[in-house]
Design a protein around this motif. Structure first.
Motif, PDB file in Angstrom:
ATOM      1  N   CYS A   1      -7.629   4.554   4.403  1.00 60.03           N
ATOM      2  CA  CYS A   1      -7.209   3.801   5.586  1.00 60.03           C
ATOM      3  C   CYS A   1      -7.674   4.413   6.906  1.00 60.03           C
ATOM      4  CB  CYS A   1      -5.699   3.643   5.601  1.00 60.03           C
ATOM      5  SG  CYS A   1      -4.853   5.180   5.923  1.00 60.03           S
TER       6      CYS A   1
ATOM      7  N   VAL B   1       3.369  -1.625   3.508  1.00 59.87           N
ATOM      8  CA  VAL B   1       3.357  -0.326   2.822  1.00 59.87           C
ATOM      9  C   VAL B   1       4.673  -0.130   2.076  1.00 59.87           C
ATOM     10  CG1 VAL B   1       1.802   0.763   4.488  1.00 59.87           C
ATOM     11  CG2 VAL B   1       4.265   0.964   4.810  1.00 59.87           C
TER      12      VAL B   1
ATOM     13  N   SER C   1      -0.048  11.213   1.263  1.00 57.39           N
ATOM     14  CA  SER C   1       0.668  10.115   1.894  1.00 57.39           C
ATOM     15  C   SER C   1       0.419  10.089   3.387  1.00 57.39           C
ATOM     16  CB  SER C   1       2.175  10.262   1.645  1.00 57.39           C
ATOM     17  OG  SER C   1       2.881   9.266   2.355  1.00 57.39           O
TER      18      SER C   1
ATOM     19  N   ARG D   1       0.055  -3.249   8.272  1.00 58.35           N
ATOM     20  CA  ARG D   1      -0.174  -3.384   6.822  1.00 58.35           C
ATOM     21  C   ARG D   1       1.139  -3.280   6.074  1.00 58.35           C
ATOM     22  NH1 ARG D   1      -5.443  -0.490   4.916  1.00 58.35           N
ATOM     23  NH2 ARG D   1      -4.192  -0.193   3.100  1.00 58.35           N
TER      24      ARG D   1
ATOM     25  N   TYR E   1       0.801  -1.217   0.000  1.00 59.36           N
ATOM     26  CA  TYR E   1       0.000   0.000   0.000  1.00 59.36           C
ATOM     27  C   TYR E   1       0.841   1.277   0.000  1.00 59.36           C
ATOM     28  CZ  TYR E   1      -3.692  -3.290   0.820  1.00 59.36           C
ATOM     29  OH  TYR E   1      -4.547  -4.345   0.681  1.00 59.36           O
TER      30      TYR E   1
ATOM     31  N   HIS F   1      -0.548   4.488   0.344  1.00 60.29           N
ATOM     32  CA  HIS F   1      -1.873   5.052   0.536  1.00 60.29           C
ATOM     33  C   HIS F   1      -1.874   6.406   1.220  1.00 60.29           C
ATOM     34  CE1 HIS F   1      -0.692   3.175   4.165  1.00 60.29           C
ATOM     35  NE2 HIS F   1      -1.752   3.528   4.813  1.00 60.29           N
TER      36      HIS F   1
ATOM     37  N   LYS G   1       7.227   2.899   1.091  1.00 60.79           N
ATOM     38  CA  LYS G   1       7.534   4.295   1.435  1.00 60.79           C
ATOM     39  C   LYS G   1       9.023   4.532   1.233  1.00 60.79           C
ATOM     40  CE  LYS G   1       3.402   5.268   2.917  1.00 60.79           C
ATOM     41  NZ  LYS G   1       2.549   6.321   2.414  1.00 60.79           N
TER      42      LYS G   1
END
Lengths: 130, 103
Positions: free
Chosen positions: A19, B45, B66, B43, A12, A14, B47
């Motif tokens: 979320c 992610v 973000s 989760r 993700y 996001h 980045k």
């Protein structure tokens, strides 16, 4: 091709919309950048550097406003405002302070902004307890 | 270990597009500017790593969209798992972002 692509697990990248993750840390990080830029601006005599510092400070200050508004309008609910009556004024002051950092190069303005974000953070943490 | 993942979301634009397939390799070593696969709030992610003082910030390249995370020594719930190796172009610092970081 799309079928195979969909078999690959997602990772993700996001934003807050799907979320529901909110944190005043986002505003604080950008405000810290604003303060650091102000300090570096004061320490430098290089005109090109100072010009760049002002441009980037403007961008970061705008991000502070953005993150504060997202928190204010998306995270905080009427019951929070009822429990913490100072909430709206605090956000109003903080966004005004973020605006002030745009047309000021005085680190004092950056420190005032950070102090207001800290106050918001305290309320945010209280709401997370309940 | 190699991780094949598909990007969902827009926080890594323009570096990584939604739907783009990426390859990560498991690592315990990462540098400022690396794009990483991390576990944040439970989760997976993607980045970029930004070192700020004693903390590691995981930030999207698209600052306007973000949700960012902080990793501290005390924080166990957020951790870096792997480093992006493909697409190769994305694994390199974007000039524009590096400009801001060097200030």
């Amino acid at each position: 091709m799309r079928f195979f692509k969909n078999l690959i697990k997602p990772v993700y990248a996001h934003c807050d919309l799907p979320c529901g993750v909110y944190d005043p840390a986002q505003a604080r990080i950008e405000a810290e950048s604003v303060l650091k830029i102000m300090q570096k601006y004061q320490e430098s005599s290089d005109e090109a550097f100072r010009m760049r510092a002002i441009i980037i400070k403007e961008q970061r200050a705008e991000l502070v406003k953005h993150h504060l508004w997202v928190l204010w309008t998306d995270y905080f609910k009427p019951e929070h405002a009822e429990k913490f009556p100072e909430l709206h004024e605090l956000f109003w002051k903080a966004t005004k302070a973020a605006g002030e950092t745009k047309h000021s190069t005085d680190p004092q303005a950056g420190e005032e902004l950070l102090a207001l974000i800290e106050e918001i953070d305290k309320i945010f943490k209280e709401t997370k307890k309940s | 270990m190699v991780y094949l993942r598909r990007v969902v979301g827009q926080s890594m634009l323009p570096t990584l597009r939604p739907g783009q397939v990426c390859v990560f390799i498991k690592t315990t070593q990462y540098r400022h500017g690396d794009i990483v696969l991390a576990k944040a709030e439970g989760r997976p992610v993607v980045k970029r790593v930004h070192y700020r003082e004693d903390k590691i910030h995981l930030k999207g390249d698209n600052h306007q969209a973000s949700t960012d995370y902080i990793i501290t020594r005390r924080t166990r719930k957020n951790r870096i798992v792997a480093r992006l190796v493909w697409p190769k172009r994305a694994a390199v610092w974007l000039d524009e972002i590096a400009e801001v970081e060097r200030l």
